[in-house]
Design a protein around this motif. Structure first.
Motif, PDB file in Angstrom:
ATOM      1  N   HIS A 139       0.811  -1.087   0.139  1.00 19.82           N
ATOM      2  CA  HIS A 139       0.141   0.045  -0.007  1.00 19.82           C
ATOM      3  C   HIS A 139       0.904   1.247  -0.045  1.00 19.82           C
ATOM      4  N   GLY A 176      -0.783 -11.278  -2.326  1.00 17.99           N
ATOM      5  CA  GLY A 176      -2.010 -10.562  -1.448  1.00 17.99           C
ATOM      6  C   GLY A 176      -1.388  -8.934  -1.466  1.00 17.99           C
ATOM      7  N   SER A 178      -0.407  -5.753   1.047  1.00 20.31           N
ATOM      8  CA  SER A 178       0.112  -5.266   2.465  1.00 20.31           C
ATOM      9  C   SER A 178      -0.306  -3.912   2.870  1.00 20.31           C
ATOM     10  N   THR A 179      -0.258  -3.671   4.227  1.00 18.51           N
ATOM     11  CA  THR A 179      -0.424  -2.334   4.480  1.00 18.51           C
ATOM     12  C   THR A 179       0.653  -1.987   5.773  1.00 18.51           C
ATOM     13  N   ALA A 198      -7.964  -3.382  -0.624  1.00 14.93           N
ATOM     14  CA  ALA A 198      -8.203  -4.655  -0.389  1.00 14.93           C
ATOM     15  C   ALA A 198      -8.989  -5.684  -1.033  1.00 14.93           C
ATOM     16  N   CYS A 201      -8.233  -7.859  -4.073  1.00 16.11           N
ATOM     17  CA  CYS A 201      -7.533  -9.153  -3.891  1.00 16.11           C
ATOM     18  C   CYS A 201      -8.703 -10.495  -3.963  1.00 16.11           C
ATOM     19  N   TYR A 208      -4.993 -10.126   2.705  1.00 13.36           N
ATOM     20  CA  TYR A 208      -4.697  -8.983   3.511  1.00 13.36           C
ATOM     21  C   TYR A 208      -3.825  -9.068   4.442  1.00 13.36           C
ATOM     22  N   THR A 210      -1.120  -7.104   7.186  1.00 15.29           N
ATOM     23  CA  THR A 210      -1.048  -5.592   7.974  1.00 15.29           C
ATOM     24  C   THR A 210      -0.337  -5.634   9.000  1.00 15.29           C
ATOM     25  N   ALA A 230     -10.563  -6.800   6.585  1.00 16.32           N
ATOM     26  CA  ALA A 230     -10.794  -7.895   5.852  1.00 16.32           C
ATOM     27  C   ALA A 230     -12.257  -8.610   5.586  1.00 16.32           C
ATOM     28  N   LEU A 237      -7.181 -12.489   6.424  1.00 22.93           N
ATOM     29  CA  LEU A 237      -6.323 -11.556   7.265  1.00 22.93           C
ATOM     30  C   LEU A 237      -5.262 -12.146   7.541  1.00 22.93           C
TER      31      LEU A 237
END
Length: 487
Positions: A139, A176, A178-179, A198, A201, A208, A210, A230, A237
């Protein structure tokens, strides 16, 4: 025709969590061809009762740039890692505009001629990497590419453009999204923005992952946000490096894990990872508010890499302050505002040992190093020691995990989570990513004072059927591959 390699007299821990059993294993090409009784091999190795397991998967790496700068990946290979999950905490090498600097001190590494995941993978393969690499699309990178580093919510048009980049990465095999919501520029995003991204995906069954918006005082609120994202996106998640940071918050991982249990019981699909150390690490400027420096935090900080003050590397901030006759605040300010201050990597001691053990006991917990491959300074020892430390400290010494369960988490459970098919088990037909080690001798040797020490007790590492490391010697075979989520 004989197999290419046969390993005899091994104690197999196959990655499923099942009890160990004695067997021979044969390998031809990049696959395991027999487990149990094996015929002749062009090369035969006597394991002498050592454990043969699947290669370890580092579920939380920042090696995006390392696959280009350090393709021998010696710091991972020596500890038995055969596959990295890169692109974590919202930092990835994609999307990319050649020659553009996205943010000062970007830990994702250099961006040269590629523009998307396909181009990045091609660039990595050209370097003949020692281990496999699977990628999350980050992200922070996507937002920097579209919005820049501006401290504001994204517009609807910008969100739509970001969605396009994520969809492209997913189509090309990303595992996936990512943040890193604690970092710039991700911290300026709204929850709705992250939900919208998200959702890209979902058609590709990606996850997701994170680094949540807060891991300290507002940990539980951050977990609620992650679960909300999520749930709204209708995707699995994965919470990165789960912790409760800061002494006043120690013990709250129990409450956090209870939320995870409730979510899973309600039908969600939530996993986590943890690193087995009481210190975190990252770009120092991202943790510092120069208008209000957290002195308590700074007193627990060690400098890992500091291009403008190499003599500070490997030393605690209070010791530097005493030597320089500065206050703690002045020391932090000098380090962060120096000409290359945004390239400074710090190590901060913020985690309780008891919380690590609580995390490791949780059945949904995987293992990730979170190592930053800045080798010029004194990196966090997790870069070299994560997997052996789990096996030595938390299996053999502390009995937190059984050996079979630790291997399961570090192999097949991780492959299942990130969509890596035919990997993570010692089973006929699976890719021959394997580690041969002595469970009574395996040990991490990397320390905060001497972090670049390869571990002991690992005899052989095999990547896609090729011997990549043997008795501490890196063969340079370069048999790693770029892995895509199999949908």
């Amino acid at each position: 025709m004989p197999a290419d390699l046969v390993i005899r007299n091994a104690r197999i821990i196959d990655g499923s969590g099942a009890a160990a059993f004695p067997a021979d294993v044969s390998i031809s090409g990049d696959r395991i061809t027999a487990v149990g009784t094996a015929g002749a091999g062009a090369r035969e190795v006597d394991a002498k009762g050592q454990v043969l397991s699947p290669g370890f998967v580092d579920t939380h790496s920042h090696d995006d740039g390392a696959f280009l700068l350090h393709p021998d990946m010696a710091f991972k290979l020596a500890q038995g890692v055969t596959t990295d999950i890169s692109g974590n905490c919202g930092f990835s090498t994609i999307p990319n505009e050649p020659g553009r600097e996205y943010m000062p001190g970007d830990i994702s590494g250099p961006g040269t001629m590629w523009r998307d995941l396909e181009g990045y993978f091609e660039a990595c393969l050209a370097q003949k990497p020692a281990i496999n690499n699977a990628m999350l699309v980050g992200h922070n990178r996507v937002r920097a590419h579209v919005v820049g580093l501006e401290k504001r919510p994204a517009t609807a048009a910008e969100v739509a453009e970001m969605c396009g980049h994520i969809a492209t990465a997913m189509e090309q095999g990303a595992v996936g999204f990512s943040t890193g919501l604690i970092y710039e520029p991700g911290r300026y995003s709204t929850t709705d923005e992250v939900v919208a991204l998200a959702k890209e995906c979902r058609p590709y069954t990606g996850i997701y992952a994170t680094h949540m918006r807060n891991e300290g005082d507002k940990l539980l609120e951050a977990v609620d946000e992650a679960l909300h994202i999520a749930r709204e996106a209708a995707i699995p998640l994965h919470i990165s490096h789960h912790k409760s940071a800061g002494r006043r918050n120690w013990g709250r991982v129990t409450d956090s894990l209870a939320k995870i249990d409730a979510a899973n019981a309600a039908g969600m699909d939530v996993t986590l990872d943890v690193y087995p150390y009481t210190a975190g690490s990252g770009p120092m400027w991202q943790y510092v508010n120069l208008d209000s420096i957290d002195t308590e935090w700074a007193e627990g900080v060690m400098i890992a890499s500091c291009p403008d003050h190499r003599d500070f590397e490997g030393r605690m901030v209070p010791d530097i302050a005493t030597e320089q006759e500065w206050t703690i605040d002045e020391t932090v300010r000098e380090i962060v505002t120096s000409p290359r201050g945004r390239q400074v990597i710090c190590i901060h001691f913020i985690i309780d040992e008891a919380d690590i053990e609580t995390n490791l006991r949780h059945p949904k917990m995987l293992i990730g190093s979170d190592g930053i491959p800045e080798l010029k300074g004194n990196p966090h020892p997790r870069l070299f020691g994560t997997m052996p430390r789990v096996l030595a400290r938390y299996v053999r010494e502390r009995n937190v995990l059984t050996l079979e369960d630790a291997v399961r988490r570090m192999t097949h459970a991780s492959c299942l989570r990130f969509g890596l098919v035919d990997r993570g088990l010692v089973r006929e037909g699976y890719y021959a990513d394997l580690v041969l080690f002595d469970p009574g001798a395996v040990k991490d040797l990397a320390t905060y004072e001497q972090p670049k020490q390869e571990p002991a007790g690992i005899s052989m590492v095999i990547v896609n059927g090729e011997v990549a490391c043997e008795n501490g010697r890196h063969t340079g075979v370069g048999s790693g591959r770029m892995l895509r989520f199999k949908r």
